[in-house]
Design a protein around this motif. Structure first.
Motif, PDB file in Angstrom:
ATOM      1  N   ILE A 148      59.865  39.257   9.472  1.00 19.42           N
ATOM      2  CA  ILE A 148      60.504  38.321  10.397  1.00 19.42           C
ATOM      3  C   ILE A 148      59.433  37.714  11.296  1.00 19.42           C
ATOM      4  CG2 ILE A 148      62.729  39.498  10.349  1.00 19.42           C
ATOM      5  CD1 ILE A 148      62.061  40.794  12.962  1.00 19.42           C
ATOM      6  N   GLY A 149      59.590  36.445  11.594  1.00 22.81           N
ATOM      7  CA  GLY A 149      58.596  35.793  12.437  1.00 22.81           C
ATOM      8  C   GLY A 149      58.939  34.348  12.704  1.00 22.81           C
ATOM      9  N   LEU A 150      58.205  33.748  13.622  1.00 21.41           N
ATOM     10  CA  LEU A 150      58.391  32.341  13.931  1.00 21.41           C
ATOM     11  C   LEU A 150      57.860  31.476  12.794  1.00 21.41           C
ATOM     12  CD1 LEU A 150      57.198  32.313  17.665  1.00 21.41           C
ATOM     13  CD2 LEU A 150      59.445  32.946  16.733  1.00 21.41           C
ATOM     14  N   SER A 151      58.164  30.213  12.843  1.00 21.41           N
ATOM     15  CA  SER A 151      57.641  29.267  11.865  1.00 21.41           C
ATOM     16  C   SER A 151      56.113  29.202  11.956  1.00 21.41           C
ATOM     17  CB  SER A 151      58.227  27.876  12.128  1.00 21.41           C
ATOM     18  OG  SER A 151      57.627  26.898  11.318  1.00 21.41           O
ATOM     19  N   ARG A 152      55.456  29.184  10.802  1.00 22.42           N
ATOM     20  CA  ARG A 152      53.993  29.099  10.679  1.00 22.42           C
ATOM     21  C   ARG A 152      53.302  30.419  11.023  1.00 22.42           C
ATOM     22  NH1 ARG A 152      53.767  25.695   7.167  1.00 22.42           N
ATOM     23  NH2 ARG A 152      51.514  25.664   7.452  1.00 22.42           N
ATOM     24  N   THR A 153      53.967  31.538  10.739  1.00 23.39           N
ATOM     25  CA  THR A 153      53.303  32.844  10.907  1.00 23.39           C
ATOM     26  C   THR A 153      52.986  33.478   9.557  1.00 23.39           C
ATOM     27  OG1 THR A 153      55.499  33.860  11.196  1.00 23.39           O
ATOM     28  CG2 THR A 153      54.231  33.355  13.202  1.00 23.39           C
ATOM     29  N   SER A 154      52.928  32.644   8.509  1.00 24.11           N
ATOM     30  CA  SER A 154      52.514  33.074   7.154  1.00 24.11           C
ATOM     31  C   SER A 154      53.524  33.988   6.472  1.00 24.11           C
ATOM     32  CB  SER A 154      51.143  33.760   7.195  1.00 24.11           C
ATOM     33  OG  SER A 154      50.153  32.897   7.682  1.00 24.11           O
ATOM     34  N   LYS A 155      54.795  33.804   6.773  1.00 23.47           N
ATOM     35  CA  LYS A 155      55.813  34.651   6.145  1.00 23.47           C
ATOM     36  C   LYS A 155      55.830  34.474   4.627  1.00 23.47           C
ATOM     37  CE  LYS A 155      59.287  33.031   8.535  1.00 23.47           C
ATOM     38  NZ  LYS A 155      58.491  32.043   9.332  1.00 23.47           N
ATOM     39  N   THR A 156      55.802  33.217   4.174  1.00 22.57           N
ATOM     40  CA  THR A 156      55.889  32.964   2.730  1.00 22.57           C
ATOM     41  C   THR A 156      54.660  33.450   1.971  1.00 22.57           C
ATOM     42  OG1 THR A 156      57.412  31.104   3.021  1.00 22.57           O
ATOM     43  CG2 THR A 156      56.123  31.173   0.973  1.00 22.57           C
ATOM     44  N   PRO A 157      53.428  33.079   2.366  1.00 27.97           N
ATOM     45  CA  PRO A 157      52.276  33.596   1.629  1.00 27.97           C
ATOM     46  C   PRO A 157      52.171  35.120   1.669  1.00 27.97           C
ATOM     47  CG  PRO A 157      51.581  32.378   3.587  1.00 27.97           C
ATOM     48  CD  PRO A 157      53.023  32.100   3.390  1.00 27.97           C
ATOM     49  N   LEU A 158      52.575  35.726   2.761  1.00 35.82           N
ATOM     50  CA  LEU A 158      52.567  37.187   2.827  1.00 35.82           C
ATOM     51  C   LEU A 158      53.588  37.777   1.858  1.00 35.82           C
ATOM     52  CD1 LEU A 158      52.249  37.771   6.670  1.00 35.82           C
ATOM     53  CD2 LEU A 158      50.631  38.563   4.935  1.00 35.82           C
ATOM     54  N   SER A 159      54.755  37.152   1.765  1.00 34.62           N
ATOM     55  CA  SER A 159      55.781  37.626   0.834  1.00 34.62           C
ATOM     56  C   SER A 159      55.286  37.560  -0.600  1.00 34.62           C
ATOM     57  CB  SER A 159      57.061  36.786   0.979  1.00 34.62           C
ATOM     58  OG  SER A 159      57.612  36.935   2.264  1.00 34.62           O
ATOM     59  N   GLN A 160      54.595  36.474  -0.945  1.00 29.16           N
ATOM     60  CA  GLN A 160      54.069  36.330  -2.296  1.00 29.16           C
ATOM     61  C   GLN A 160      52.930  37.319  -2.564  1.00 29.16           C
ATOM     62  OE1 GLN A 160      55.041  34.515  -4.908  1.00 29.16           O
ATOM     63  NE2 GLN A 160      56.821  33.812  -3.766  1.00 29.16           N
ATOM     64  N   PHE A 161      52.070  37.505  -1.593  1.00 29.27           N
ATOM     65  CA  PHE A 161      50.968  38.463  -1.743  1.00 29.27           C
ATOM     66  C   PHE A 161      51.524  39.860  -1.998  1.00 29.27           C
ATOM     67  CE2 PHE A 161      47.720  41.432  -0.549  1.00 29.27           C
ATOM     68  CZ  PHE A 161      46.508  40.809  -0.785  1.00 29.27           C
ATOM     69  N   GLU A 255      44.210  40.191   5.116  1.00 28.41           N
ATOM     70  CA  GLU A 255      44.037  41.233   6.129  1.00 28.41           C
ATOM     71  C   GLU A 255      45.389  41.688   6.668  1.00 28.41           C
ATOM     72  OE1 GLU A 255      41.634  41.948  10.366  1.00 28.41           O
ATOM     73  OE2 GLU A 255      41.605  39.978   9.389  1.00 28.41           O
ATOM     74  N   THR A 256      46.246  40.734   6.985  1.00 30.92           N
ATOM     75  CA  THR A 256      47.582  41.076   7.463  1.00 30.92           C
ATOM     76  C   THR A 256      48.356  41.845   6.406  1.00 30.92           C
ATOM     77  OG1 THR A 256      47.630  39.072   8.820  1.00 30.92           O
ATOM     78  CG2 THR A 256      49.735  40.154   8.387  1.00 30.92           C
ATOM     79  N   ALA A 257      48.260  41.398   5.147  1.00 28.68           N
ATOM     80  CA  ALA A 257      48.990  42.054   4.054  1.00 28.68           C
ATOM     81  C   ALA A 257      48.571  43.506   3.904  1.00 28.68           C
ATOM     82  CB  ALA A 257      48.762  41.298   2.747  1.00 28.68           C
ATOM     83  N   ASN A 258      47.294  43.776   4.046  1.00 28.85           N
ATOM     84  CA  ASN A 258      46.824  45.158   3.919  1.00 28.85           C
ATOM     85  C   ASN A 258      47.361  46.039   5.043  1.00 28.85           C
ATOM     86  OD1 ASN A 258      45.345  44.867   1.521  1.00 28.85           O
ATOM     87  ND2 ASN A 258      43.567  44.084   2.616  1.00 28.85           N
ATOM     88  N   ILE A 259      47.457  45.485   6.233  1.00 31.14           N
ATOM     89  CA  ILE A 259      48.039  46.242   7.355  1.00 31.14           C
ATOM     90  C   ILE A 259      49.512  46.515   7.080  1.00 31.14           C
ATOM     91  CG2 ILE A 259      48.624  46.167   9.804  1.00 31.14           C
ATOM     92  CD1 ILE A 259      46.108  44.428  10.210  1.00 31.14           C
ATOM     93  N   ILE A 260      50.209  45.492   6.592  1.00 30.73           N
ATOM     94  CA  ILE A 260      51.630  45.656   6.268  1.00 30.73           C
ATOM     95  C   ILE A 260      51.818  46.704   5.174  1.00 30.73           C
ATOM     96  CG2 ILE A 260      53.626  44.490   5.225  1.00 30.73           C
ATOM     97  CD1 ILE A 260      52.720  41.937   6.690  1.00 30.73           C
ATOM     98  N   LEU A 261      50.942  46.689   4.180  1.00 30.09           N
ATOM     99  CA  LEU A 261      51.026  47.690   3.107  1.00 30.09           C
ATOM    100  C   LEU A 261      50.883  49.105   3.656  1.00 30.09           C
ATOM    101  CD1 LEU A 261      49.012  45.996   0.222  1.00 30.09           C
ATOM    102  CD2 LEU A 261      51.415  46.688   0.144  1.00 30.09           C
TER     103      LEU A 261
END
Length: 271
Positions: A148-161, A255-261
């Motif tokens: 969840i996040g505001l617009s332009r916080t990379s939600k879509t590319p993170l979801s795909q990653f 970098e964000t994706a790895n933290i989320i993982l």
């Protein structure tokens, strides 16, 4: 040509052998209907039955057997019965063993374990597309992870990653004028991660986005006051959910994706 049968033998499901047989037969006007697959061959008795069938029906054999003893037995039986048998896998295994200097595992069906992994990735990617940007709130309940996040916080590319890591991700935009989906407050908070961002950083990102679209960068969407209001609402939502957040302000998607993982695996182990 006299009627014939093409028997494909495998110690697994036999798809590889059948595909190769079809590819070869296509060069001779098809005859795919002549192929008979014999899967899960793992004993001498089954080999003997296959050779007998081929001999009786003017057939030939192609096979993918990883165990050398089965390959040798089949070739010996075929030779004694004047049946043509073609080893599709053995010579390649032998050459690879010589080239790599290591012994093969000789485990039937390993390729299908790889295929299963591939299909799980494809399924996760399709899931991310279907439930991108809050399109269908039902995805929140089906997802492995909800961003969840505001617009332009990379939600879509993170979801795909993350989808390429076989994680089914739904993402939901947070907008002050729109009530968040009720489903957000009905899932385990460990499934949700908020994407936090500095207001000034988001201000810069949105201005650049508007410019790239040929639009006025002074629009309300890119005003700092507006963004601060959105961030305040975001804080209220994540507090209500009780989920963890990740600051994406100065991080690349990877970098964000790895933290989320890390958070995802930690929470999964906890549940």
């Amino acid at each position: 040509m006299n009627p014939f049968k093409f028997y494909v033998l495998s110690d697994s499901v036999g798809e590889t052998a059948e595909l190769l047989a079809k590819a070869a037969l296509s060069q001779f006007n098809g005859h795919e209907d002549k192929i008979q697959r014999i899967p899960y061959v793992d004993d001498e008795g089954t080999l003997g039955e296959a050779v007998a069938l081929a001999k009786e029906n003017n057939g030939m054999i192609a096979f993918t057997l990883v165990k050398p003893e089965l390959r040798y037995q089949l070739m010996d039986m075929a030779k004694k019965n004047n049946v043509i048998a073609v080893d599709l896998l053995g010579p390649l295994l032998d050459r690879l063993e010589d080239y790599l200097g290591i012994e093969p595992k000789l485990e039937p069906g390993l390729v299908h374990k790889l295929d299963e992994d591939y299909y799980k990735r494809i399924e996760a990617v399709e899931f991310a597309v279907k439930y991108d940007d809050g399109r269908d709130a039902k995805g929140i309940l089906k997802a492995d992870l909800v961003l969840i996040g505001l617009s332009r916080t990379s939600k879509t590319p993170l979801s795909q990653f993350l989808a390429h890591k076989r994680i089914k991700v739904a993402n939901v935009p947070i907008v002050p004028e729109v009530d968040p989906p009720a489903e957000l407050f009905n899932v385990n908070p460990n499934k949700c991660i908020g994407l936090r961002i500095d207001s000034k950083k988001l201000n810069d990102i949105r201005k650049e986005r508007l410019k790239s679209l040929g639009l006025d960068d002074t629009a309300n969407y890119a005003k700092l006051e507006r963004i601060e209001k959105e961030n305040s609402f975001f804080d209220q939502v994540v507090d209500k959910i009780g989920c963890e957040t990740v600051d994406v302000s100065n991080k690349a998607v990877e970098e964000t994706a790895n933290i989320i993982l890390e958070i995802y695996h930690k929470n999964n182990n906890r549940v």
